[in-house]
Structures are given as C-alpha cells and as structure tokens.
Enzyme design. Structure first.
Site, PDB file in Angstrom:
ATOM      1  N   ARG A  87     -10.809   3.790  -1.834  1.00  0.00           N
ATOM      2  CA  ARG A  87     -10.372   4.998  -1.132  1.00  0.00           C
ATOM      3  C   ARG A  87      -9.630   5.876  -2.142  1.00  0.00           C
ATOM      4  NH1 ARG A  87      -5.255   6.087   1.775  1.00  0.00           N
ATOM      5  NH2 ARG A  87      -5.624   8.078   2.783  1.00  0.00           N
ATOM      6  N   HIS A 131      -5.177  14.901   0.219  1.00  0.00           N
ATOM      7  CA  HIS A 131      -4.018  14.026  -0.003  1.00  0.00           C
ATOM      8  C   HIS A 131      -2.953  14.879  -0.710  1.00  0.00           C
ATOM      9  CE1 HIS A 131      -2.867   9.545  -0.199  1.00  0.00           C
ATOM     10  NE2 HIS A 131      -1.795  10.216  -0.544  1.00  0.00           N
ATOM     11  N   GLU A 176      -2.019  11.428   6.068  1.00  0.00           N
ATOM     12  CA  GLU A 176      -0.634  11.551   6.532  1.00  0.00           C
ATOM     13  C   GLU A 176      -0.189  12.995   6.746  1.00  0.00           C
ATOM     14  OE1 GLU A 176       2.021   9.346   4.054  1.00  0.00           O
ATOM     15  OE2 GLU A 176       0.985   7.464   4.386  1.00  0.00           O
ATOM     16  N   ASN A 314      -1.741   4.036   7.844  1.00  0.00           N
ATOM     17  CA  ASN A 314      -0.986   3.578   6.674  1.00  0.00           C
ATOM     18  C   ASN A 314       0.285   2.915   7.190  1.00  0.00           C
ATOM     19  OD1 ASN A 314      -2.940   4.873   5.239  1.00  0.00           O
ATOM     20  ND2 ASN A 314      -1.633   6.486   4.418  1.00  0.00           N
ATOM     21  N   TYR A 316       3.811   0.735   6.017  1.00  0.00           N
ATOM     22  CA  TYR A 316       4.683   0.178   4.974  1.00  0.00           C
ATOM     23  C   TYR A 316       5.829  -0.643   5.560  1.00  0.00           C
ATOM     24  CZ  TYR A 316       1.955   2.730   1.627  1.00  0.00           C
ATOM     25  OH  TYR A 316       0.906   3.163   0.867  1.00  0.00           O
ATOM     26  N   GLU A 373      -3.782   2.087   4.106  1.00  0.00           N
ATOM     27  CA  GLU A 373      -2.803   1.814   3.045  1.00  0.00           C
ATOM     28  C   GLU A 373      -1.820   0.774   3.524  1.00  0.00           C
ATOM     29  OE1 GLU A 373      -0.543   5.175   1.516  1.00  0.00           O
ATOM     30  OE2 GLU A 373      -2.374   6.366   1.434  1.00  0.00           O
TER      31      GLU A 373
HETATM   32  C1  GCO Z   1       1.237   7.945   1.366  1.00  0.00           C
HETATM   33  C2  GCO Z   1       0.740   8.053   0.301  1.00  0.00           C
HETATM   34  C3  GCO Z   1       0.846   7.399  -0.981  1.00  0.00           C
HETATM   35  C4  GCO Z   1       2.182   6.853  -1.412  1.00  0.00           C
HETATM   36  C5  GCO Z   1       2.451   5.526  -0.799  1.00  0.00           C
HETATM   37  C6  GCO Z   1       3.749   4.905  -1.230  1.00  0.00           C
HETATM   38  O1  GCO Z   1       0.126   8.202   1.930  1.00  0.00           O
HETATM   39  O2  GCO Z   1       2.398   7.977   1.639  1.00  0.00           O
HETATM   40  O3  GCO Z   1      -0.613   8.005   0.630  1.00  0.00           O
HETATM   41  O4  GCO Z   1       0.462   8.491  -1.713  1.00  0.00           O
HETATM   42  O5  GCO Z   1       2.175   6.726  -2.765  1.00  0.00           O
HETATM   43  O6  GCO Z   1       2.486   5.660   0.583  1.00  0.00           O
HETATM   44  O7  GCO Z   1       4.819   5.679  -0.831  1.00  0.00           O
END
Ligand code: GCO
Length: 468
Positions: A87, A131, A176, A314, A316, A373
């Site tokens: 991706r 992006h 995002e 995505n 985290y 992600e």
């Molecule tokens: C995000 C981003 C990435 C970042 C990653 C880490 O979509 O926020 O796609 O570009 O680098 O999330 O913070």
C-alpha cells in the site's frame, strides 16, 4: 494419572480467512524523496517542512529513503518478506503539478514502474490517491476549506483511474481525512498549519465530498456500481482509509460511558456516518455553534453516500476518556497506564478487537474491513556490525495485535487483510526522522536497509511457521 498439562492453544496466520491479504504500507512524501525530479510540483508538505519550527530539527522529505530511485530494492525486500500487497500513495503534485489541468506523464511513469516491479515480484499494487500532499497551488487558492478543491480532487482521481487503471489492484481514495482536516486546518500540527475550527470542518466535508465524486467517476469509467457487480471482469475495488476511534470509558460510571460515546462523534461518526447514508452527528455540531455545521449543499450527502467496496481502518491505540463538562464536547482524554511506544501511545491490542467489532456492528456488516495500517515506533538496536537490528518491543506489539485481529475474525468480523505500517523507517510528519516505524531499519546517511527482527518475525507469521 495426574491432570495433563494443557498445551496453550496454537494460533497461526493460517486461521485468518482464505486469501487474507498480508501487506506493508507507506506514503509518498514519507518515503519517495526526489521532490524536484521529473516535473513534480510542490505540495503543502514541502512548504510546511521548510517553514522553520514546523518539523522537528527542520527535517524534510527531500530525500527520505529515496524510494523513488530505490523501489526495486524495496520491492525485493517485500517479496522476501512474503507479503502479497504494498500500500503506497500517489503524490498528487507528481502527476498533476498544479493540482488542476495538465497532467505530467513522467509522474505517472513512476507509479507504472513501481506497479510493474510489484507485479513482477507477485505483489499487489494498492494505491492511495491522497495521503496528505495537496499541491501547493490548490492551497494557495484556499485549500480543502474551498469547495472547488473537492472537484479538483475528483479530476485528479479520474486522471489516475484512466492512466493507472491497468496497474492498480486496489484503490483507496483518502488516507485519514480526519488528519487532513483537523490536524491540517484546525489544530495546525500538520500542513498547511491553519488553526481554525470552521476551516477544519469545512475541509472535512470537502474531503468527504471530493472522494464521493471521485468514486462516481470511477464507477462511470468501469461501468459498474460496485466492484462485485463486475462479475468475471476484473475491476479493482475502491475504498477509503479512516483513522476512526472508539474510545474506552475510564470507568463504568454512566457519565464516563456517555462521554466515550460522545467522543466517537468527532473522530468516527463525522467521517463514517455520511458514507452510510446517515446524517452528520448533530450533537457534535451543537458543541461548536459558531463554527458548525460545515457547508453542506443540496445533493452533497447523497454523493458522500456513494457505495464503496471496502473500508480500511488504521489502528495504533485505543484512547481512554472521562467526562469533562468544562469542555464543549463534554469529555477529555486521560492516561491509560499501559506501556507506551516511542510516540507515547499506549499499547492496547485488545482495543483493536473492540474497535473492529464496534465498526463492524456500526456499519451493519455493509463493507468488508481491512486494517490498512498498524504498527509502532519503538527503540531499535542496531548490532555493532550493522547487520541486524533488534526490536523486541515491536515484535511483541505486532504479535499481540495480530492475535487481537484474529479474535475479531473469530467473532464474525469480515476482516480481509492486514497492512503493517511501515516497511521501512521514514519521515514521520512533524516529528521528522526522530520516530522509526519501519520493520526495516533505514540508515539515512548511506541509504542502507537493515531488516529488523520484526521483519523476520512477520515473515515467519506470514509463512505460517511462527505462532501469533
Ligand atoms: C497515518 C499515517 C502515517 C503515519 C503513521 C504513524 O496515516 O497516520 O498514514 O503516515 O506515519 O500513522 O503515525
């Protein structure tokens, strides 16, 4: 006989559904470098990174890991890793330097070369159209808060569909949009660095509108209403990548539970509900009567609701919130007391299963999901000979998140793929090169790539020889 020892249940990647797509992810400005080559125009990130004080240590994406020239080596790393998809994102100013009008064939050529190399090595080409690198010329004309930018995006997207349609296996429109809108125009932490709530939410609306128009252009070009309807004809699916959040209440007190629900308005319902044909969350607007609602014209909501083929998420970490009546929206984030990554983000794998379940229920199972992600910045230790790089924290992080994703699959969530962020260390936006998210270590001085332990771990997971 004494009670037999129960062997812990073995879980492997084989338990994910057939055809599960394992991939890695990156984005144009974060990895390409070559910002002045082959007719590429300037983007808001070029400008922002060159503005003193915006990016740590004055770092820029001018060179980064030079993937523009080194993509064959990176694709080989992917093949040896065993992933079936990459991706990446298309830099709008590379293919349409001023953001409108003339396209730049040399820009398209790069993405053709990259896709050809991916296909040669048996890897799917998964392209994101946006992006975050808006052409500077469009920002000069007002950027995303201007309605016209939505139509410029659709025009750019249509150019990409026409030129790269034979090369791309899966499209995502935006990455995002919350970040583009809120970090870019409201909080000013990302390019273009504005601090206006009304600009932020106008930007959010125009981003969502622009991608609706783009999906309609795609359907017109492919002659179908969804990729599924194409039957035997192969039509690349098109979707979006969101960073939604479904915060966890800090306590079981009804006020905190209500606060967590309200917190999902801004980050989740605003960006998800209109895509499902539902209105924007009015409760959120009520918190900011001066700057809301965003400028919605007749027909916009129908355009935004244009069906897509999949939803990318995505993930985290899972935020934790408490009630806070002193804030307009009635909540605030609090520490979750988990171990944290180099970003200071808590490590919360169980939050991933909760998030997948929440989204799956909220969309009534309407679209298959992909984790587009997931990954972390963690301390990396390069061995003195420079040949290995130990990152036990990242190995643990990935293992626990893979396992959490599998929990959601076992509970019925239609999850079809998992992209690890990121293949290689890169430009982490306003934090420059100070945070390393790669499963491959980048030596920014000599451009040497060193696979980290997490790279080898992921390889074993994908091949099924390592447990989750
Ligand atoms: C995000 C981003 C990435 C970042 C990653 C880490 O979509 O926020 O796609 O570009 O680098 O999330 O913070």
């Amino acid at each position: 006989m004494k009670g037999q020892q129960r062997s812990p249940q073995r879980r492997s990647s084989a338990e994910f559904p057939t055809g599960f797509l394992w991939g890695v992810a990156a984005a144009s400005y974060q990895v390409e470098g070559a910002v002045n080559e082959d007719g590429r125009g300037q983007s808001i990130w070029d400008t922002f990174a060159r503005t003193p004080g915006k990016v740590r240590h004055g770092h820029t994406g001018d060179t980064s890991v030079d993937q523009y020239h080194r993509y064959p080596e990176d694709v080989t790393l992917m093949r040896e890793l065993g992933v079936s998809a990459y991706r990446y994102s298309i830099a709008w100013p590379r293919v349409q330097p001023d953001g409108s009008g003339i396209f730049n064939p040399k820009g398209f050529d790069y993405y053709k070369r990259l896709s050809d190399e991916l296909h040669r090595q048996n890897i799917k080409s998964v392209a994101t159209l946006y992006h975050w690198d808006l052409p500077q010329a469009l920002e000069d004309a007002g950027g995303w808060p201007q309605r016209d930018t939505a139509y410029r995006f659709a025009e750019y997207a249509a150019g990409c569909f026409a030129e790269l349609g034979d090369h791309v296996d899966m499209w995502t429109t935006l990455n995002e949009p919350w970040c583009s809108a809120v970090l870019g125009y409201d909080l000013g932490e990302h390019a273009p660095g504005h601090t206006s709530k009304s600009k932020g939410w106008a930007a959010g609306h125009h981003l969502m509108l622009g991608r609706g128009v783009a999906v309609q252009a795609y359907r017109a070009l492919t002659g179908t209403a969804t990729a599924e309807q194409a039957g035997a004809r192969v039509v690349a699916p098109i979707g979006i990548t969101h960073n939604l959040e479904t915060p966890r209440p800090a306590t079981r007190h009804p006020e905190d539970i209500a606060a967590a629900d309200r917190a999902a308005d801004m980050r989740t319902r605003f960006f998800l509900d209109p895509m499902l044909g539902r209105p924007y969350p009015q409760r959120h607007f009520a918190a900011y009567p001066e700057e809301m609602p965003p400028p919605v014209l007749d027909g916009d909501m129908e355009t935004i609701a244009t069906p897509i083929d999949f939803l990318g998420l995505n993930y985290y970490f899972e935020p934790v919130v408490v009630t806070a009546p002193e804030y307009p929206e009635g909540f605030r984030a609090v520490n979750s007391y988990h171990e944290t990554t180099d970003m200071g983000w808590p490590v919360t794998p169980l939050g991933l299963s909760r998030h997948l379940r929440w989204v799956w229920n909220h969309i009534d199972g309407r679209y298959p999901l992909y984790i587009t992600e997931n990954g972390c910045a963690m301390p990396d230790e390069l061995t003195p000979d420079g040949l290995r790089c130990h990152d036990p924290g990242r190995v643990r992080y990935l293992r626990d998140h893979f396992s959490a994703a599998l929990d959601a699959v076992e509970e019925g969530v239609d999850l079809r793929g998992y992209f690890v962020w990121s293949l290689i260390d890169n430009f982490e936006w306003s934090l420059g090169y100070t945070k390393r998210f790669g499963i491959v270590y980048a030596d920014y001085v000599n451009q040497r790539r060193v696979p980290k332990d997490s790279y080898y771990y992921l390889r074993e997971v994908i091949s099924g020889t390592e447990d989750l």
